[in-house]
Design a protein around this motif. Structure first.
Motif, mmCIF file in Angstrom:
data_model
loop_
_atom_site.group_PDB
_atom_site.id
_atom_site.type_symbol
_atom_site.label_atom_id
_atom_site.label_comp_id
_atom_site.label_asym_id
_atom_site.label_seq_id
_atom_site.Cartn_x
_atom_site.Cartn_y
_atom_site.Cartn_z
ATOM 1 N N ILE A 88 -38.649 15.033 -18.539
ATOM 2 C CA ILE A 88 -37.988 14.191 -18.788
ATOM 3 C C ILE A 88 -36.281 14.318 -18.754
ATOM 4 C CG2 ILE A 88 -37.787 14.398 -21.346
ATOM 5 C CD1 ILE A 88 -38.193 11.220 -21.510
ATOM 6 N N SER A 89 -35.962 15.597 -19.219
ATOM 7 C CA SER A 89 -34.618 15.888 -19.148
ATOM 8 C C SER A 89 -33.927 15.807 -17.492
ATOM 9 C CB SER A 89 -34.231 17.112 -19.513
ATOM 10 O OG SER A 89 -34.569 17.126 -21.052
ATOM 11 N N ILE A 90 -34.613 16.577 -16.778
ATOM 12 C CA ILE A 90 -34.310 16.466 -15.180
ATOM 13 C C ILE A 90 -34.260 15.143 -14.561
ATOM 14 C CG2 ILE A 90 -35.060 17.589 -13.069
ATOM 15 C CD1 ILE A 90 -35.926 20.143 -14.379
ATOM 16 N N MET A 91 -35.417 14.379 -15.244
ATOM 17 C CA MET A 91 -35.711 12.938 -14.323
ATOM 18 C C MET A 91 -34.499 12.174 -15.026
ATOM 19 S SD MET A 91 -38.014 13.248 -12.383
ATOM 20 C CE MET A 91 -37.805 11.534 -12.076
ATOM 21 N N PHE A 92 -34.032 12.212 -16.201
ATOM 22 C CA PHE A 92 -32.898 11.242 -16.523
ATOM 23 C C PHE A 92 -31.695 11.729 -16.140
ATOM 24 C CE2 PHE A 92 -29.762 9.977 -19.373
ATOM 25 C CZ PHE A 92 -29.971 8.257 -19.411
ATOM 26 N N PRO A 102 -35.792 12.842 0.274
ATOM 27 C CA PRO A 102 -36.864 13.951 0.235
ATOM 28 C C PRO A 102 -38.014 13.374 -0.415
ATOM 29 C CG PRO A 102 -34.745 14.686 -0.738
ATOM 30 C CD PRO A 102 -34.511 13.230 -0.408
ATOM 31 N N ASN A 103 -39.253 13.602 0.111
ATOM 32 C CA ASN A 103 -40.450 13.044 -0.435
ATOM 33 C C ASN A 103 -40.805 13.680 -1.831
ATOM 34 O OD1 ASN A 103 -41.137 11.796 2.077
ATOM 35 N ND2 ASN A 103 -42.160 13.795 2.598
ATOM 36 N N GLU A 104 -40.221 14.729 -2.261
ATOM 37 C CA GLU A 104 -40.485 15.371 -3.591
ATOM 38 C C GLU A 104 -39.813 14.338 -4.723
ATOM 39 O OE1 GLU A 104 -40.379 19.328 -6.271
ATOM 40 O OE2 GLU A 104 -39.310 19.212 -4.518
ATOM 41 N N LEU A 105 -38.437 14.124 -4.215
ATOM 42 C CA LEU A 105 -37.697 13.124 -5.040
ATOM 43 C C LEU A 105 -38.438 11.934 -5.078
ATOM 44 C CD1 LEU A 105 -33.749 12.710 -5.191
ATOM 45 C CD2 LEU A 105 -35.537 10.736 -4.987
ATOM 46 N N VAL A 106 -38.822 11.297 -4.379
ATOM 47 C CA VAL A 106 -39.450 9.927 -4.302
ATOM 48 C C VAL A 106 -40.700 10.192 -5.139
ATOM 49 C CG1 VAL A 106 -40.664 8.176 -3.081
ATOM 50 C CG2 VAL A 106 -38.550 8.941 -2.110
ATOM 51 N N GLN A 107 -41.516 11.115 -4.933
ATOM 52 C CA GLN A 107 -42.949 11.160 -5.561
ATOM 53 C C GLN A 107 -42.639 11.563 -7.068
ATOM 54 O OE1 GLN A 107 -45.853 10.748 -4.075
ATOM 55 N NE2 GLN A 107 -46.539 10.576 -6.528
ATOM 56 N N SER A 108 -41.685 12.196 -7.261
ATOM 57 C CA SER A 108 -41.483 12.702 -8.763
ATOM 58 C C SER A 108 -40.913 11.451 -9.629
ATOM 59 C CB SER A 108 -40.179 13.648 -8.906
ATOM 60 O OG SER A 108 -40.610 14.937 -8.429
ATOM 61 N N ILE A 109 -40.001 10.309 -8.981
ATOM 62 C CA ILE A 109 -39.728 9.280 -9.533
ATOM 63 C C ILE A 109 -40.892 8.286 -9.804
ATOM 64 C CG2 ILE A 109 -38.026 7.365 -9.406
ATOM 65 C CD1 ILE A 109 -36.064 8.986 -8.172
ATOM 66 N N ASN A 110 -41.602 8.197 -8.850
ATOM 67 C CA ASN A 110 -42.845 7.287 -8.826
ATOM 68 C C ASN A 110 -43.705 7.790 -9.997
ATOM 69 O OD1 ASN A 110 -43.165 5.135 -6.608
ATOM 70 N ND2 ASN A 110 -42.394 6.692 -5.265
ATOM 71 N N ASP A 111 -43.786 8.994 -9.949
ATOM 72 C CA ASP A 111 -44.853 9.487 -11.064
ATOM 73 C C ASP A 111 -44.429 9.306 -12.453
ATOM 74 O OD1 ASP A 111 -46.514 10.643 -9.037
ATOM 75 O OD2 ASP A 111 -45.854 12.636 -9.040
ATOM 76 N N THR A 131 -44.631 6.884 -17.590
ATOM 77 C CA THR A 131 -43.909 6.471 -18.802
ATOM 78 C C THR A 131 -43.645 5.011 -19.204
ATOM 79 O OG1 THR A 131 -41.671 6.550 -17.526
ATOM 80 C CG2 THR A 131 -42.371 8.616 -18.508
ATOM 81 N N LYS A 132 -43.793 4.100 -17.940
ATOM 82 C CA LYS A 132 -43.543 2.903 -18.203
ATOM 83 C C LYS A 132 -42.429 2.622 -18.872
ATOM 84 C CE LYS A 132 -47.797 1.742 -16.755
ATOM 85 N NZ LYS A 132 -47.853 1.378 -15.197
ATOM 86 N N ILE A 133 -41.009 3.176 -18.441
ATOM 87 C CA ILE A 133 -39.934 3.210 -19.165
ATOM 88 C C ILE A 133 -39.444 1.738 -19.256
ATOM 89 C CG2 ILE A 133 -38.576 3.737 -17.160
ATOM 90 C CD1 ILE A 133 -36.845 5.556 -19.085
ATOM 91 N N LEU A 134 -39.522 0.912 -18.276
ATOM 92 C CA LEU A 134 -39.113 -0.489 -18.198
ATOM 93 C C LEU A 134 -39.365 -1.016 -19.581
ATOM 94 C CD1 LEU A 134 -37.806 -2.896 -16.660
ATOM 95 C CD2 LEU A 134 -40.073 -3.151 -15.925
ATOM 96 N N TYR A 135 -40.709 -0.944 -20.077
ATOM 97 C CA TYR A 135 -40.991 -1.630 -21.190
ATOM 98 C C TYR A 135 -40.220 -1.207 -22.419
ATOM 99 C CZ TYR A 135 -44.710 -3.611 -18.493
ATOM 100 O OH TYR A 135 -45.208 -4.228 -17.163
ATOM 101 N N PHE A 167 -32.198 2.007 -10.201
ATOM 102 C CA PHE A 167 -32.255 3.012 -9.301
ATOM 103 C C PHE A 167 -33.646 3.247 -9.119
ATOM 104 C CE2 PHE A 167 -32.680 7.298 -7.441
ATOM 105 C CZ PHE A 167 -32.133 6.868 -6.289
ATOM 106 N N ALA A 168 -34.243 3.625 -10.175
ATOM 107 C CA ALA A 168 -35.857 3.970 -10.268
ATOM 108 C C ALA A 168 -36.538 2.625 -9.766
ATOM 109 C CB ALA A 168 -36.256 3.833 -11.706
ATOM 110 N N ILE A 169 -36.162 1.288 -9.947
ATOM 111 C CA ILE A 169 -36.808 0.195 -9.640
ATOM 112 C C ILE A 169 -36.852 0.021 -7.924
ATOM 113 C CG2 ILE A 169 -36.493 -2.224 -9.471
ATOM 114 C CD1 ILE A 169 -35.501 -2.219 -12.440
#
Length: 450
Positions: A64-68, A112-121, A126-130, A347-349
């Motif tokens: 979560i730290s890296i993703m944020f 990069p595919n890894e970046l896109v896949q990591s954000i998707n996962d 997390t369903k952080i939008l809610y 950005f995640a959206i």
């Protein structure tokens, strides 16, 4: 004499060293005060370098730290870019770039595919939008004056209903004039725009269409999603233009306040020094518990969790169930999420939900004109009818614009473009309840004409 000279030289050197040291510290502090979004410039550069190495070594994880850090760096970069493009910045450039630039880059596989896949996962897990919506709704409602809340809830449905009816009529007539046909314009353009987004709008709408018309649901879904995406984009632009208009004509703007008669109550200062970490943490738990209660209601009777949570929060506010200290804590949480989380979330959206190909599919002249006319009518009626019922016209128009957004995602984008995230409770009413009523009416009419 020579000894005295040496002492003077040493003192001068010490003074110069101290002066240089202080000057360096001051310069460094000045550099730290320069920000990209909320990120100090040196920290931004350091984070960007670290993320570059992690991506190069394919070591980006769901931590979560890296993703944020990743979402914050790229989200605020896009927002800063949108704010600096002449012309675009006047129509919500920071929001448009933050959502649609990553969507474009994903479509053309330029990230990069890894970046896109990591954000998707991360998004799916997390369903952080809610969490964002829960904290913004609870924080903004608990920050409101009670009388303003009651009056706003009652009055906002008048411009919303009038706008929906007139937008339907004008939009349908526009589609007919452009050769799209009444049936296609009404059921595949107008209704999807005001259906409440993708999850709560397009999916149940197309499932019902498929049952009534005996057509594949995926075919119908693919047909209406581009309309929803383009309608949301038009609403973002409308909201930004309304914000600009409000800066020039302040008598029409409540600067996020909905009801003109309660300005004095809303303007009462709060004692920020009385808010402790414990109050903020407790208010956060209140928001989470109210959301969980909303989820439980959704499981039992099908009412969307954000709407149920909204009702429970309003009830808690009206019955004084929440102490003033916790209300101040909720206000602080609201300000944190609206300031620090909005652009990373957008950005995640853009990466996970927004489809560039869907947006491009809606770019036909007839579709564009019909969608623009529909959203403009909905927004304009909200402005004038809102003024007539005693609401601030710009705030009323922006809430009407949210009725043409992509659900909760669209509300975040539209309100951010207008710099009015505190209107989230009313936007959710327009989106969720207005969308549910729109779908119900559409299905009744489709059953009659089929």
């Amino acid at each position: 004499m020579q000894q005295d000279s040496s002492l003077i030289d040493a003192a001068a050197l010490s003074l110069l060293s101290t002066f240089d040291s202080k000057l360096v510290v001051v310069r460094w502090w000045q550099l730290m005060d320069k920000r990209i979004g909320v990120i100090p410039l040196p920290v931004y550069c350091f984070a960007l370098v670290c993320l570059g190495f992690l991506l190069a070594f394919e070591k980006v994880s769901g931590d979560i730290s890296i993703m944020f850090a990743l979402l914050a760096v790229f989200g605020f970069t896009c927002a800063e870019l949108g704010e600096r493009i002449p012309g675009l910045r006047q129509i919500g450039g920071s929001v448009i770039v933050t959502i649609f630039l990553p969507a474009c880059l994903v479509h053309y596989t330029l990230l990069p595919n890894e970046l896109v896949q990591s954000i998707n996962d991360f998004w799916q897990l997390t369903k952080i939008l809610y969490l964002f919506i829960a904290c913004v709704i609870v924080g903004s409602i608990l920050s409101m004056d009670r009388q303003t809340l009651i009056t706003g809830i009652v009055k906002i449905f008048i411009p919303l209903a009038a706008g929906s009816v007139l937008a339907t009529i004008v939009g349908t007539l526009t589609g007919i004039a452009l050769g799209l046909g009444a049936h296609h314009t009404f059921f595949y353009i107008i209704i999807p725009i005001m259906a409440g987004g993708i999850g709560e709008g397009a999916i149940p709408l197309t499932l019902s269409y498929a049952d009534i018309l005996n057509l594949p649901q995926n075919q119908l879904f693919a047909q209406i999603v581009p309309t929803i995406v383009l309608g949301n984009l038009v609403a973002i632009i409308c909201a930004s233009l309304l914000n600009q208009f409000g800066k020039c004509h302040v008598r029409y703007s409540g600067q996020g306040r909905l009801y003109a008669a309660d300005d004095d109550a809303l303007a009462k200062p709060t004692d920020a020094s009385s808010v402790t970490v414990e109050h903020i943490a407790a208010a956060g738990m209140v928001a989470i518990c109210l959301y969980m209660l909303g989820v439980l209601v959704q499981k039992l009777i099908g009412l969307p969790a954000p709407v149920a949570m909204l009702f429970f929060t309003v009830f808690a506010k009206l019955t004084d169930a929440i102490s003033p200290k916790l209300e101040n804590g909720a206000r602080t949480i609201y300000h944190f999420f609206s300031t620090a989380v909005t652009y990373p979330l957008l950005f995640a959206i853009g990466i996970t939900i927004t489809s560039w190909s869907d947006l491009m599919a809606a770019f036909t002249v007839a579709n564009i004109i019909t969608i623009v006319v529909t959203v403009l009518t909905l927004t304009t009626v909200g402005f004038f009818v809102g003024k007539w019922v005693g609401l601030y016209p710009i705030e009323s128009a922006i809430i009407n614009a949210c009725h043409s957004g992509m659900g909760g995602i669209g509300d975040v984008a539209i309100l951010t473009s207008a710099h009015r995230l505190q209107l989230m409770p009313f936007a959710q009413m327009a989106t969720r309840l207005g969308g549910a009523l729109t779908i119900t009416v559409a299905l009744i009419l489709l059953g009659l004409v089929s």
